[in-house]
Design a protein around this motif. Structure first.
Motif, PDB file in Angstrom:
ATOM      1  N   GLU A   2       0.832  -1.197   0.000  1.00  0.00           N
ATOM      2  CA  GLU A   2       0.000   0.000   0.000  1.00  0.00           C
ATOM      3  C   GLU A   2       0.870   1.252   0.000  1.00  0.00           C
ATOM      4  OE1 GLU A   2      -3.220   0.417   2.748  1.00  0.00           O
ATOM      5  OE2 GLU A   2      -3.385  -1.766   2.924  1.00  0.00           O
ATOM      6  N   THR A   3       0.325   2.310  -0.540  1.00  0.00           N
ATOM      7  CA  THR A   3       1.052   3.577  -0.618  1.00  0.00           C
ATOM      8  C   THR A   3       1.498   4.050   0.755  1.00  0.00           C
ATOM      9  OG1 THR A   3      -0.225   4.153  -2.564  1.00  0.00           O
ATOM     10  CG2 THR A   3       0.925   5.941  -1.460  1.00  0.00           C
ATOM     11  N   ILE A   4       0.637   3.914   1.769  1.00  0.00           N
ATOM     12  CA  ILE A   4       0.980   4.384   3.122  1.00  0.00           C
ATOM     13  C   ILE A   4       2.158   3.593   3.690  1.00  0.00           C
ATOM     14  CG2 ILE A   4      -0.690   2.930   4.351  1.00  0.00           C
ATOM     15  CD1 ILE A   4       0.153   6.544   5.276  1.00  0.00           C
ATOM     16  N   ILE A   6       4.573   2.201   1.941  1.00  0.00           N
ATOM     17  CA  ILE A   6       5.757   2.657   1.220  1.00  0.00           C
ATOM     18  C   ILE A   6       6.232   3.992   1.792  1.00  0.00           C
ATOM     19  CG2 ILE A   6       6.605   3.461  -1.026  1.00  0.00           C
ATOM     20  CD1 ILE A   6       4.660   1.393  -2.282  1.00  0.00           C
ATOM     21  N   GLU A   7       5.291   4.873   2.093  1.00  0.00           N
ATOM     22  CA  GLU A   7       5.619   6.173   2.687  1.00  0.00           C
ATOM     23  C   GLU A   7       6.279   5.990   4.063  1.00  0.00           C
ATOM     24  OE1 GLU A   7       4.892  10.582   2.383  1.00  0.00           O
ATOM     25  OE2 GLU A   7       4.499   9.016   0.943  1.00  0.00           O
ATOM     26  N   ILE A   8       5.718   5.097   4.880  1.00  0.00           N
ATOM     27  CA  ILE A   8       6.286   4.820   6.205  1.00  0.00           C
ATOM     28  C   ILE A   8       7.697   4.263   6.064  1.00  0.00           C
ATOM     29  CG2 ILE A   8       6.090   3.309   8.224  1.00  0.00           C
ATOM     30  CD1 ILE A   8       3.007   3.681   7.978  1.00  0.00           C
ATOM     31  N   GLY A  10       9.763   4.847   3.686  1.00  0.00           N
ATOM     32  CA  GLY A  10      10.613   5.976   3.312  1.00  0.00           C
ATOM     33  C   GLY A  10      11.006   6.828   4.511  1.00  0.00           C
ATOM     34  N   TYR A  11      10.038   7.113   5.391  1.00  0.00           N
ATOM     35  CA  TYR A  11      10.336   7.926   6.568  1.00  0.00           C
ATOM     36  C   TYR A  11      11.246   7.195   7.551  1.00  0.00           C
ATOM     37  CZ  TYR A  11       7.212  11.729   5.306  1.00  0.00           C
ATOM     38  OH  TYR A  11       6.635  12.801   4.679  1.00  0.00           O
ATOM     39  N   ASN A  60       8.352  15.551  -5.624  1.00  0.00           N
ATOM     40  CA  ASN A  60       7.455  15.699  -4.477  1.00  0.00           C
ATOM     41  C   ASN A  60       7.502  14.463  -3.571  1.00  0.00           C
ATOM     42  OD1 ASN A  60       5.687  17.221  -2.917  1.00  0.00           O
ATOM     43  ND2 ASN A  60       3.890  16.260  -3.835  1.00  0.00           N
ATOM     44  N   THR A  61       8.728  14.013  -3.313  1.00  0.00           N
ATOM     45  CA  THR A  61       8.962  12.858  -2.457  1.00  0.00           C
ATOM     46  C   THR A  61       9.428  13.362  -1.089  1.00  0.00           C
ATOM     47  OG1 THR A  61       9.674  11.697  -4.449  1.00  0.00           O
ATOM     48  CG2 THR A  61      10.092  10.610  -2.355  1.00  0.00           C
ATOM     49  N   MET A  62       8.491  13.500  -0.178  1.00  0.00           N
ATOM     50  CA  MET A  62       8.789  14.134   1.109  1.00  0.00           C
ATOM     51  C   MET A  62       9.858  13.421   1.934  1.00  0.00           C
ATOM     52  SD  MET A  62       7.354  16.936   0.925  1.00  0.00           S
ATOM     53  CE  MET A  62       7.694  17.537   2.564  1.00  0.00           C
ATOM     54  N   PRO A  63       9.860  12.082   2.060  1.00  0.00           N
ATOM     55  CA  PRO A  63      10.934  11.459   2.845  1.00  0.00           C
ATOM     56  C   PRO A  63      12.322  11.788   2.294  1.00  0.00           C
ATOM     57  CG  PRO A  63       9.193   9.864   2.450  1.00  0.00           C
ATOM     58  CD  PRO A  63       8.882  11.080   1.609  1.00  0.00           C
TER      59      PRO A  63
END
Length: 90
Positions: A2-4, A6-8, A10-11, A60-63
């Motif tokens: 899931e996108t979330i 993947i975002e986690i 990254g962080y 726009n890749t915040m991590p």
């Protein structure tokens, strides 16, 4: 994945790689010595990190953006400490 998730990921990765710089900066600051630190390596590294910041902005890749902005500041700090302490030793 899931996108979330993947975002986690990254962080978490960004946090770990950012924290990795702190021991060297703390050691340099405490010992007032950076004799074993390569300024050339840090200049190249800082340039690469700056390019990652641009990449993070453009994609726009915040991590990537946040981690590299912090690492950029830490890397510049190490360069400044290296120059400062090398001059004091002379």
């Amino acid at each position: 994945m899931e996108t979330i998730m993947i975002e986690i990921l990254g962080y978490i990765s960004a946090t770990i790689t950012t924290i990795a710089f702190l021991p060297q900066i703390i050691k340099t600051f405490k010992t007032k010595s950076a004799k074993d630190v390569s300024v050339g390596m840090f200049v190249l590294f800082t340039t690469g990190v700056f390019l990652w910041i641009i990449y993070g902005i453009l994609t726009n890749t915040m991590p990537v953006l946040i981690a590299n902005a912090v690492i950029f500041c830490l890397s510049l700090t190490q360069i400044v400490l290296k120059i400062k302490y090398d001059k004091l030793k002379k």
